[in-house]
Write a protein that holds these residues in place. Sequence first.
Motif, PDB file in Angstrom:
ATOM      1  N   GLY A 147       0.687  -1.277   0.075  1.00 37.88           N
ATOM      2  CA  GLY A 147       0.021   0.140   0.021  1.00 37.88           C
ATOM      3  C   GLY A 147       0.776   1.317   0.063  1.00 37.88           C
ATOM      4  O   GLY A 147       0.376   2.220   0.213  1.00 37.88           O
ATOM      5  N   ASN A 148       1.815   1.094  -0.121  1.00 40.80           N
ATOM      6  CA  ASN A 148       3.048   2.291  -0.143  1.00 40.80           C
ATOM      7  C   ASN A 148       2.826   2.943  -1.447  1.00 40.80           C
ATOM      8  O   ASN A 148       2.677   2.238  -2.545  1.00 40.80           O
ATOM      9  CB  ASN A 148       4.583   2.135   0.269  1.00 40.80           C
ATOM     10  N   LEU A 149       2.868   4.195  -1.602  1.00 45.53           N
ATOM     11  CA  LEU A 149       2.858   4.989  -2.890  1.00 45.53           C
ATOM     12  C   LEU A 149       4.302   4.980  -3.487  1.00 45.53           C
ATOM     13  O   LEU A 149       5.251   5.229  -2.967  1.00 45.53           O
ATOM     14  CB  LEU A 149       2.596   6.424  -2.513  1.00 45.53           C
ATOM     15  N   VAL A 150       3.864   4.607  -4.810  1.00 47.04           N
ATOM     16  CA  VAL A 150       5.404   4.403  -5.679  1.00 47.04           C
ATOM     17  C   VAL A 150       5.149   5.518  -6.707  1.00 47.04           C
ATOM     18  O   VAL A 150       6.294   5.586  -7.398  1.00 47.04           O
ATOM     19  CB  VAL A 150       5.466   2.922  -6.123  1.00 47.04           C
ATOM     20  N   ARG A 151       4.012   5.903  -7.087  1.00 46.35           N
ATOM     21  CA  ARG A 151       3.783   6.732  -8.500  1.00 46.35           C
ATOM     22  C   ARG A 151       2.705   7.682  -8.245  1.00 46.35           C
ATOM     23  O   ARG A 151       1.544   7.022  -7.751  1.00 46.35           O
ATOM     24  CB  ARG A 151       3.635   6.100  -9.452  1.00 46.35           C
ATOM     25  N   ALA A 152       2.672   8.705  -8.318  1.00 47.34           N
ATOM     26  CA  ALA A 152       1.446   9.849  -8.600  1.00 47.34           C
ATOM     27  C   ALA A 152       1.521  10.623  -9.779  1.00 47.34           C
ATOM     28  O   ALA A 152       2.490  11.369 -10.110  1.00 47.34           O
ATOM     29  CB  ALA A 152       1.422  10.582  -7.082  1.00 47.34           C
ATOM     30  N   ASN A 153       0.558  10.804 -10.378  1.00 49.61           N
ATOM     31  CA  ASN A 153       0.418  11.806 -11.633  1.00 49.61           C
ATOM     32  C   ASN A 153       0.378  13.188 -10.891  1.00 49.61           C
ATOM     33  O   ASN A 153       0.145  13.392  -9.584  1.00 49.61           O
ATOM     34  CB  ASN A 153      -0.611  11.653 -12.397  1.00 49.61           C
ATOM     35  N   PRO A 154       0.499  14.539 -11.649  1.00 52.90           N
ATOM     36  CA  PRO A 154       0.471  15.823 -11.120  1.00 52.90           C
ATOM     37  C   PRO A 154      -0.697  16.082 -10.307  1.00 52.90           C
ATOM     38  O   PRO A 154      -0.592  16.923  -9.298  1.00 52.90           O
ATOM     39  CB  PRO A 154       0.846  16.572 -12.252  1.00 52.90           C
ATOM     40  N   ALA A 155      -1.762  15.616 -10.899  1.00 54.27           N
ATOM     41  CA  ALA A 155      -3.106  16.069 -10.082  1.00 54.27           C
ATOM     42  C   ALA A 155      -3.169  15.450  -8.703  1.00 54.27           C
ATOM     43  O   ALA A 155      -3.695  15.931  -7.552  1.00 54.27           O
ATOM     44  CB  ALA A 155      -4.376  15.442 -10.964  1.00 54.27           C
ATOM     45  N   ALA A 156      -2.585  14.114  -8.413  1.00 55.62           N
ATOM     46  CA  ALA A 156      -2.525  13.513  -7.275  1.00 55.62           C
ATOM     47  C   ALA A 156      -1.555  14.222  -6.443  1.00 55.62           C
ATOM     48  O   ALA A 156      -1.580  14.180  -5.171  1.00 55.62           O
ATOM     49  CB  ALA A 156      -2.223  11.957  -7.558  1.00 55.62           C
ATOM     50  N   GLU A 157      -0.529  14.504  -7.120  1.00 52.76           N
ATOM     51  CA  GLU A 157       0.565  15.205  -6.106  1.00 52.76           C
ATOM     52  C   GLU A 157       0.067  16.449  -5.752  1.00 52.76           C
ATOM     53  O   GLU A 157       0.596  16.726  -4.432  1.00 52.76           O
ATOM     54  CB  GLU A 157       1.996  15.483  -6.944  1.00 52.76           C
ATOM     55  N   ARG A 158      -0.662  17.217  -6.404  1.00 50.98           N
ATOM     56  CA  ARG A 158      -1.263  18.590  -5.978  1.00 50.98           C
ATOM     57  C   ARG A 158      -2.139  18.152  -4.765  1.00 50.98           C
ATOM     58  O   ARG A 158      -2.527  19.032  -3.770  1.00 50.98           O
ATOM     59  CB  ARG A 158      -1.851  19.345  -6.969  1.00 50.98           C
ATOM     60  N   LEU A 159      -3.212  17.084  -4.927  1.00 48.05           N
ATOM     61  CA  LEU A 159      -4.022  16.620  -3.785  1.00 48.05           C
ATOM     62  C   LEU A 159      -3.239  16.216  -2.480  1.00 48.05           C
ATOM     63  O   LEU A 159      -3.545  16.507  -1.486  1.00 48.05           O
ATOM     64  CB  LEU A 159      -4.660  15.446  -4.120  1.00 48.05           C
ATOM     65  N   LEU A 160      -2.140  15.476  -2.837  1.00 52.73           N
ATOM     66  CA  LEU A 160      -1.341  15.110  -1.399  1.00 52.73           C
ATOM     67  C   LEU A 160      -0.832  16.219  -0.895  1.00 52.73           C
ATOM     68  O   LEU A 160      -0.711  16.351   0.379  1.00 52.73           O
ATOM     69  CB  LEU A 160      -0.151  14.359  -1.901  1.00 52.73           C
ATOM     70  N   SER A 161      -0.282  17.388  -1.673  1.00 53.60           N
ATOM     71  CA  SER A 161       0.373  18.546  -1.105  1.00 53.60           C
ATOM     72  C   SER A 161      -0.531  19.230  -0.170  1.00 53.60           C
ATOM     73  O   SER A 161      -0.634  19.712   0.924  1.00 53.60           O
ATOM     74  CB  SER A 161       1.162  19.188  -2.083  1.00 53.60           C
ATOM     75  N   SER A 162      -1.817  19.373  -1.063  1.00 52.45           N
ATOM     76  CA  SER A 162      -2.992  20.205  -0.053  1.00 52.45           C
ATOM     77  C   SER A 162      -3.505  19.314   1.145  1.00 52.45           C
ATOM     78  O   SER A 162      -3.707  20.140   2.145  1.00 52.45           O
ATOM     79  CB  SER A 162      -4.083  20.568  -1.185  1.00 52.45           C
ATOM     80  N   ALA A 163      -3.242  18.287   0.997  1.00 49.91           N
ATOM     81  CA  ALA A 163      -3.933  17.539   2.143  1.00 49.91           C
ATOM     82  C   ALA A 163      -2.696  17.578   3.444  1.00 49.91           C
ATOM     83  O   ALA A 163      -3.268  17.688   4.626  1.00 49.91           O
ATOM     84  CB  ALA A 163      -3.924  15.892   1.639  1.00 49.91           C
TER      85      ALA A 163
END
Length: 358
Positions: free
Chosen positions: A41-57
Amino acid sequence: YAISLEERVAERTAELQRQKERIEAILHSVADGVVVTDRAGNLVRANPAAERLLSSARAEGTDLAAFIRDLALGLLPSAAQSTVVIAGRTYQARAAPVRGEAEGDLGAVVVLRDVTYFKELDQLKSEFVSNVSHELRTPLANLKLYLTLLEKGRPERRATHLQVLNQEVRRLETLIEDILDLSRLETRGTHAERIPLQMDEVVRQVVRSLAPQAAVRNVHLSFEANPVPPVKANRDQIIQLVTNLVANAINYTEAGGKVILTLRVIAREGKPWVALAVKDTGVGIAPSELPHIFDRFYRGERQRHMAPGTGLGLAIVKEILDLHQGWIDVKSHPGMGSTFTVGLPALDATSGEEGPSP
């Protein structure tokens, strides 16, 4: 042979690189957040939209990575738990396993989609159903009561009971017609035929039709027309708009008061508008109620006690104006009356087209 093998390896490597670049381009262009996790369940890849959500969270103190891990591992049992709110917006998360032919599950792909709009629609639908149920309940209860009284009550009271029954039937009829009007505007309003329309003719027609109602209430109804260009609009919808505004003004103006209609051309944001002002000397609207007057089923405290109504008239007015790219301004003070001013784009006299947008 060695040279041929090297060429094939080079070609295959180049093809794999091209495929990787295509996948990267697709992931970058997807508006949804896409995250790839491993077996744990560890994150190994995220697209730019997901990276923005992770940053906002992270900025909000929300552990989105843990939420994604639990979802990827199947630890969230219900669909309701697969939504998360980030920066005031609601995202629905869906996970799908990534399986290899020999290795089995390699991890999961998690997609985060913004469903805020659909959540708001669901909320509006729920509120609408609740409001309609509430508005229908009162007249239906009265109908049931007076039917019982008509059946079992004293014969000399039957005329009064019949009068109340007729009033409640008309109230139900008005409510249902207003609901259907809103539904028709939402579903077919944009496709309604629009023609060059002379607003002064429409207003005069409405004034003539509502003059008896004003006379019964002892309200002076007048219309001051100035030369105005035509507007491109649906005639039936504009008649309904003007009727709703004038009928409201009459209903909420006490005996001896006035309702004055004024038609003129005004400039707003560098564009000519045909503006109709409906001014009354009625009870006015409290400042705390003004932000809500275009909400469906909303009725002010004083208005609720002055005249019967559904609370849909101004909602219909706003819907029609939105369909015609128009606007509405309201000025009101309790005990001093109200002025509703609506504007519709004026047609260019030479081309027959609406005036230039600002």
